[in-house]
Design an enzyme around this catalytic site. Sequence first.
Site, PDB file in Angstrom:
ATOM      1  N   ASP A   1       0.881  -1.157   0.000  1.00  9.99           N
ATOM      2  CA  ASP A   1       0.000   0.000   0.000  1.00  9.99           C
ATOM      3  C   ASP A   1       0.926   1.216   0.000  1.00  9.99           C
ATOM      4  OD1 ASP A   1      -2.040   1.786   0.012  1.00  9.99           O
ATOM      5  OD2 ASP A   1      -3.107   0.906   1.700  1.00  9.99           O
TER       6      ASP A   1
HETATM    7  C1  BGC Z   1      -4.826   3.513  -0.024  1.00  9.91           C
HETATM    8  C2  BGC Z   1      -4.916   2.531  -1.185  1.00  9.91           C
HETATM    9  C3  BGC Z   1      -4.694   3.265  -2.474  1.00  9.91           C
HETATM   10  C4  BGC Z   1      -3.340   3.959  -2.428  1.00  9.91           C
HETATM   11  C5  BGC Z   1      -3.020   4.741  -3.682  1.00  9.91           C
HETATM   12  C6  BGC Z   1      -3.546   4.329  -0.070  1.00  9.91           C
HETATM   13  O1  BGC Z   1      -3.567   5.340   0.877  1.00  9.91           O
HETATM   14  O2  BGC Z   1      -4.897   2.810   1.192  1.00  9.91           O
HETATM   15  O3  BGC Z   1      -6.173   1.898  -1.172  1.00  9.91           O
HETATM   16  O4  BGC Z   1      -4.780   2.379  -3.553  1.00  9.91           O
HETATM   17  O5  BGC Z   1      -3.330   4.874  -1.346  1.00  9.91           O
HETATM   18  O6  BGC Z   1      -3.817   5.869  -3.783  1.00  9.91           O
END
Ligand code: BGC
Length: 761
Positions: free
Chosen positions: A228
């Site tokens: 993530d």
């Molecule tokens: C989120 C993800 C997301 C990623 C990219 C993170 O903060 O938890 O779900 O895909 O950011 O935006």
Amino acid sequence: MTMADLLSELTLAEKAALCLGSTFWHTAPVPRLGIPAVMLSDGPHGLRRQPDGNQAGISGSLPATCFPTASALGSSWDPELVRRIGAAIGVEARAQGVGVVLGPGVNIKRSPLCGRNFEYFSEDPLLTGTLGEAHVTGVQSQGVGACVKHFAANNQETDRLRVSADVDERTLREIYLPHFERVVTRARPWLVMCAYNRINGTHASEHGWLLTDVLRTEWGFDGVVVSDWGAVHDRVAALAAGLDLEMPPNLGVSDAALVAAVRDGTLDENLLDRAVLRILRLVDRVPAADPPPAPDDPTSGFDVDVHHALARTAAADCAVLLKNEAELLPLHPSAGDVIAVIGEFARTPRYQGAGSSQVNPTRLDVALEELRAAVPAGVHVPFAAGFGVQTTDQDHQLAAEAVALAARADTVVVFLGLPGAAESEGADRPHIALPDNQTALLPRLAAVNPNLVVVLANGSAVRLSDWDAHARAILETWLSGQAAGGATADLLLGTVEPAGRLAETLPLRLEDTPAYLNFPGEDGHVRYGEGIFVGYRGYDATGRDVSYPFGHGLSYTTFDYRDLTATVTGRVEDGDLAVVVSCTVVNTGRRPGKEVIQLYVGAPQSQVARPIRELKGFVKVDLAPGTAEPVTLTLSARDLSYWSTGQRRWVLQAGPFDIWVGRSSRDLRLSATIEIDAPPVTVRLDAEATLREWLADPAGADVLRRVVGVDASGRPRGVLGDQEAMTVLGDFPLRTLTAFPGLGIDRTVLAALLDRVETRG
Ligand code: BGC
């Protein structure tokens, strides 16, 4: 060039660089070897492609269709619909030059307070897994990678980058992993995104058991594990645990750490090569953009109207008709009638949540306008805002106008919901109530006009118990995307049928929710104290009343269930045990309608604690009035099993199983009991096994009795012949008993026992 050839051409520095992105949204290219960068973009219910490839912000993405969020799609119980939406998102991704879509999000709704519940499907792993599988299949049918997230136990936003989800193994296996397993093994996503949080103390990004033992060795995942965004803490440890790609890249730091670790021998270069090969394979899977993206017209290459129409049908398929007294809905207005529309949300739609999944919609339906356009000529649809959505304080002027309007209307349709700020990635909700300025208005409206319909827009369960009685009909539309307004007009007027069923329980009170005492934790830990009793599993186990149960949803027609049969075929020992459950569903009303047939299973005589019933199958059928449809659902041995922490495997215990088929977890129309034959559940008979465990095992008891022997009167010697001592000492392991004189189990006896009994594991 084969992948292996390509790998051998790469320098150590290039290999390390490939294990991080090159920008916020791109993998690293290696131009000299013709390895292109792949673009990744959010998100689950529509594309959020940032125009600048290195942009961290949330807003300003290229226009894309905002489909219903997962909170709504979960309520569709319709994998085919979710697959079609996934495919449409895949088409838009190709049109915008995106190779990987960061979704679906499949975390379980452990508590209604989770700020990101609108991005997740359900409190149930089977429903979640089935819809997640469909989403991935749809996206990937377009040659675009899907990335299932957030692996795993990411069920809250509070302290999400650090908190340790402390979950016992059985709960992980039965509640927080099965849907990932289903998506991975059946839809074969190109990527899995690890969660931010820790699991039992270890960061998901460094969790070797999770990322390698379970995901790859057990489930056969062959794609890329991506972090993530910002979930990596120790790049070298993460790589060794099975994390291939770090996003966004910590340029100059993580790549340098990987190179240094290989050079000084702390990281086996084979592990780096393994990750690089997976990333090369991902790059290879992403086809060259076709047609090439046109930055000046980001929607070229997909039909905006067709996708908007799909979003509209989908929103209706997701809407849950919670109540409908005296068949108030659908409305049948005729010329001269007045439908008063009250509530700011009718004019200012709430249709998605905040955070990384936020889509910049291609267009936006407004319910008030759609309703006005759809009613027959001569029907009046006046509007009053009733309350403001930026505040919870009552606006007496707005409220008075709304009450006056309601008093002169034939029907009142009130649009309520959660303000945008109440539901967002990054923060959990403090409570589940609707704002006071909305709930205070309802009794006043109902007092002047009882024909009151409430249309709800919210991404997670809200409390209804304090105002439910004032509404004759309630339509829960969730956060249903850019066409929710049109769909709502269709539903109110009966052009389409509400076809959703609750994917999460609507509790009477927050205090009733199973995770209440353990959410969101403190001091960096959240204890999953309710164990497997999440959602309806918990409410049923404690016998709590709820506002509306899991699986509930009315239709404009009625259904009857008939002729249940449940037949056991095959044998556990042969690996082909199946339970074939069949029944017939009849549309007994005057309108067409969709019904979700839900199959629940319980194990009333289980030796371990089990939920009273669990969803183990479902199917949605579309029935014309008066027609009947035979339905068959098949259960496997795994569907009847529990995870044994002691034996570290799924165990099927012989005995009776209850089978229910119905309209919801608490509207069970037909039931049957089947008897399952299975080998006895055995424990490993060793020195650590207790006296009771030895005696519970037929072979163990036999050996034990023979070795201990009998006295002159034929009575078993020592503890075996002393009922009182048995009660006290039955739970002692044999090794401990060898030190207790007079019990007939000394070291020699134990050695003889271990010698004679076949050790099983
Ligand atoms: C989120 C993800 C997301 C990623 C990219 C993170 O903060 O938890 O779900 O895909 O950011 O935006």
